[in-house]
Scaffold this motif. Structure first.
Motif, PDB file in Angstrom:
ATOM      1  N   GLU A 214      -7.013  -0.226   0.351  1.00 13.07           N
ATOM      2  CA  GLU A 214      -5.664   0.299   0.164  1.00 13.07           C
ATOM      3  C   GLU A 214      -4.727  -0.894  -0.020  1.00 13.07           C
TER       4      GLU A 214
ATOM      5  N   ARG B 268       2.439   7.412   1.377  1.00 13.26           N
ATOM      6  CA  ARG B 268       2.283   5.985   1.659  1.00 13.26           C
ATOM      7  C   ARG B 268       2.608   5.127   0.445  1.00 13.26           C
ATOM      8  N   LYS B 269       2.636   5.738  -0.744  1.00 16.43           N
ATOM      9  CA  LYS B 269       2.964   5.014  -1.979  1.00 16.43           C
ATOM     10  C   LYS B 269       2.123   3.759  -2.159  1.00 16.43           C
ATOM     11  N   THR B 270       0.851   3.894  -1.866  1.00 14.82           N
ATOM     12  CA  THR B 270      -0.061   2.753  -1.990  1.00 14.82           C
ATOM     13  C   THR B 270      -1.040   2.993  -3.133  1.00 14.82           C
TER      14      THR B 270
ATOM     15  N   PHE C 105      -3.654  -3.931   2.139  1.00 22.34           N
ATOM     16  CA  PHE C 105      -2.995  -3.340   3.298  1.00 22.34           C
ATOM     17  C   PHE C 105      -4.035  -3.017   4.373  1.00 22.34           C
ATOM     18  N   SER C 106      -5.123  -2.408   3.952  1.00 23.50           N
ATOM     19  CA  SER C 106      -6.168  -2.033   4.903  1.00 23.50           C
ATOM     20  C   SER C 106      -7.445  -1.735   4.125  1.00 23.50           C
TER      21      SER C 106
ATOM     22  N   PRO D  71      -0.740  -2.483  -1.588  1.00 22.46           N
ATOM     23  CA  PRO D  71       0.619  -2.128  -1.979  1.00 22.46           C
ATOM     24  C   PRO D  71       0.821  -2.114  -3.498  1.00 22.46           C
ATOM     25  N   PHE D  72       0.075  -2.964  -4.214  1.00 23.70           N
ATOM     26  CA  PHE D  72       0.235  -3.037  -5.667  1.00 23.70           C
ATOM     27  C   PHE D  72      -1.139  -3.061  -6.339  1.00 23.70           C
TER      28      PHE D  72
END
Lengths: 447, 447
Positions: free
Chosen positions: A338, A280-282, A322-323, A340-341
């Protein structure tokens, strides 16, 4: 729907989930012995109530619920006092007091969980003095109406729901209660009748088993309580779970089979879960802290509220989420974010007052050290400022230091001050690997 | 305002920006010689028009505008044809034809830029046949009304605006035209009267020098044209520039000085500019391509439109844009995008149709390979999908390949296909270092 295939599956399921006649007989016998003792209290009517009494329980559900009913003219304190002292004196067990809307007694005796609950005698639709007063009325209503065939279908339905995380009215689940299951089978005559109808539901869904209800309920799932038409017995079912049930019924209708009742989900360990995350690259942040010692129906909503408020604070601080999720595992509670950055932008554009407003502009610029500007854009004074290049992990320290500001719910205020904040791969060493696996492998099994 | 300090500054400015009496005399003499020749065309009235004629021009503005006025009953083609052939025959110069709303002649003669413009004789407020018809009327109106003192104040105002990037009605500037400057001085009597009043303006601003206008104009800055009350002479002034002017007047009012007229901005070279960027910790993408050979008033709006459309596409693709800019330098055009992150999140949450809608769910899931899910959230089917982990630099290749989809303006469609895309520190090797310095050191000098 192929009713033959369904009946075949049903029979196999029934064989696995029904208590044996011996088990059922022993439970009833034991319950009736206790009822006889309680009856001697005098001036009361004792009811053995619930799924065990109605033959709609699943194997292993060894709950014996005994309702001691008093005339409605009495006071609550008196009936509680009278029931407690009489029971403790005449039935030897390790009784503990528990509290729902009012107190009752609970004890483990042999393999049974026995509850003795004082309540009032009320008439259907006549208004109740306490929530528990309804249970004997439900018993009367359903005992009279459910055929032996339907009692089996209730068991089958419960197993279907249980296997798919839809069974139970507790707030951690927000699913279908045993009572709702019985009403549904009664209303649609059979398991297959329910499944075929439910696969065509379009929420909101309203079911009035005994008819005569006109009251509006705001929930997506309305099951008018047959013994109290001003109550929605399906109120706790969430929008998500109602839709999951419809989707599940569609899948079952398409090809009925035993697999819907007993899935053996692939066990996802620490390694598989971590690997699912890597794809997921999160960025992950896990907040771990002591779960306070309160009942689940308080713990779960407070934890959810804490999660939602904290996630909003994270958003407001400039980190898109994200979540987020929250769960209790053992004696610990967890908040998961979670993103993205992990870092937010280093630069912030600050739009000030109208450029023509000399006083306001002066006040706005005072003490500011812009990285660029001030300049005018449209009618506004604008500056670019350095933002603290804070990471989400640093930001979450604020949750520990200022829990009130962050909207942490009351029971968590103390423990969250001692929380641990785990980053990325570190979270997989926590004690909530099972819950993390559920998060990263979340999927409706029938889809 | 300290009028004495202002007068002192003004006198110094005037000494620096006024043409010498000798220069002015020679220009007028030369212009009148040309006018005499043109007058011999017959049936026309020749006007020497513009700031040089009115003694309101800045030193070095050697424009001689000669309007050849014909009766309004004639046809446009005829007056153009007649003016062009007569001028070419009787005034030897390297005439070239230029086009505004209609064609005119232009030539460099000695140190002067001479323009011969055919137009019609019209009455004030009476409707015009062509935009240029107004110029002789402006000349009449202002020549009669501006005192010698005020002509000096117009020059001072123009220098103030010029030094702060506010002078000129061209679309690259969207500032104050010479005509607007003259109307402003006329309306507020003097430079100081204007500055004191303007420092208290709160947009929208409406000025009607000669009175009698009732028409509503949508622009924030309305200067009713004294010879055509249906025209807003200040229409081109942008909201930003109006507010910049107000802010500038506030600063000047506070402490009038010569420094507002002649700033020597610190020259920021490649190294300083790059270093200013590094402090911002942002990502830069510069698109460089051939500037098409069109007039600036087409080039600039099309470039701005291209920049805005491209920035929107970048946003829609999931990249927040901190700021974007566009500029022309030499024969090249540039689009600049500044972003907090060069990559977009690797994960995308896709919300599908209602879970109860069996057909729609089937269609939605067909061919999808979710990284997580499908699961139900609320009444919707949801999946997590891998998003292309594209960088902003990769994304901008799409601008070159599909310029129409990206909203590139017509004149840029061909050259943008051959654009170069420069990343981060690489952009400082481009030919637009001056414009980059303006971007990274953007600041109102008076704030």
């Amino acid at each position: 729907m192929n009713w033959k295939a369904s009946a075949k599956a049903k029979n196999r399921v029934l064989a696995r989930v029904s208590p044996t006649p011996k088990e059922a007989g022993e439970e009833k016998k034991f319950a009736l012995q206790l009822a006889v003792i309680l009856q001697k209290m005098g001036g009361v009517k004792v009811s053995f109530v619930g799924s065990a009494a109605r033959d709609t329980g699943l194997k292993g559900d060894n709950d014996i619920d005994l309702f001691v009913q008093f005339p409605a003219s009495m006071e609550k304190e008196d009936i509680v006092e009278k029931t407690f002292s009489y029971t403790r004196k005449n039935i030897k067990a390790n009784w503990i007091v528990r509290y729902a809307e009012h107190p009752y007694l609970q004890a483990r005796m042999d393999s049974f969980k026995v509850e003795v609950i004082p309540c009032f005698i009320v008439e259907p639709h006549a208004g109740i003095k306490s929530a528990v007063d309804r249970s004997p009325l439900h018993m009367d209503y359903l005992q009279k109406r459910l055929s032996p065939q339907q009692r089996g279908d209730v068991r089958v339905l419960k197993q279907l729901l249980k296997n798919n995380g839809l069974y139970g009215a507790e707030l951690a689940i927000r699913g279908f209660s045993g009572l709702v299951c019985e009403y549904l089978i009664l209303n649609y005559r059979s398991f297959e009748g329910l499944v075929e109808n439910a696969s065509k539901w379009k929420p909101p869904v309203r079911i009035d088993v005994s008819g005569g209800s006109i009251k509006h309920f705001p929930e997506p799932f309305v099951i008018i309580d047959a013994i109290d038409r001003n109550r929605n017995a399906g109120a706790v079912v969430s929008d998500t779970n109602l839709n999951r049930f419809i989707s599940l019924c569609q899948a079952f209708s398409k090809s009925p089979s035993e697999k819907f009742f007993f899935s053996t989900p692939k066990k996802q360990g620490k390694r598989e879960t971590e690997s699912a995350w890597r794809k997921r690259k999160t960025q992950l942040a896990l907040v771990e802290f002591e779960a306070p010692d309160v009942v689940e129906d308080i713990l779960i909503p407070q934890l959810k509220k804490t999660e939602e408020n904290a996630a909003r604070q994270v958003w407001l601080a400039g980190f898109p989420v994200f979540s987020s999720a929250s769960f209790v595992s053992g004696k610990k509670a967890f908040l998961l974010f979670e993103l993205p950055f992990a870092s937010r932008p280093a630069l912030k554009k600050l739009v000030g007052p109208p450029a023509w407003n000399e006083k306001a502009v002066e006040g706005f610029l005072k003490g500011k050290k812009p990285l660029r500007g001030p300049f005018v854009e449209g009618d506004r004074i604008v500056v670019d400022l350095r933002d603290e290049n804070e990471s989400i992990f640093g930001l979450l320290e604020g949750l520990k230091k200022k829990p009130v500001v962050w909207g942490v719910a009351s029971h968590f205020l103390a423990p969250i001050r001692k929380a641990r904040i785990l980053k990325n791969e570190k979270i997989f060493s926590s004690s909530c690997v099972k819950e993390l696996a559920e998060y990263f492998f979340k999927k409706e099994p029938w889809l």
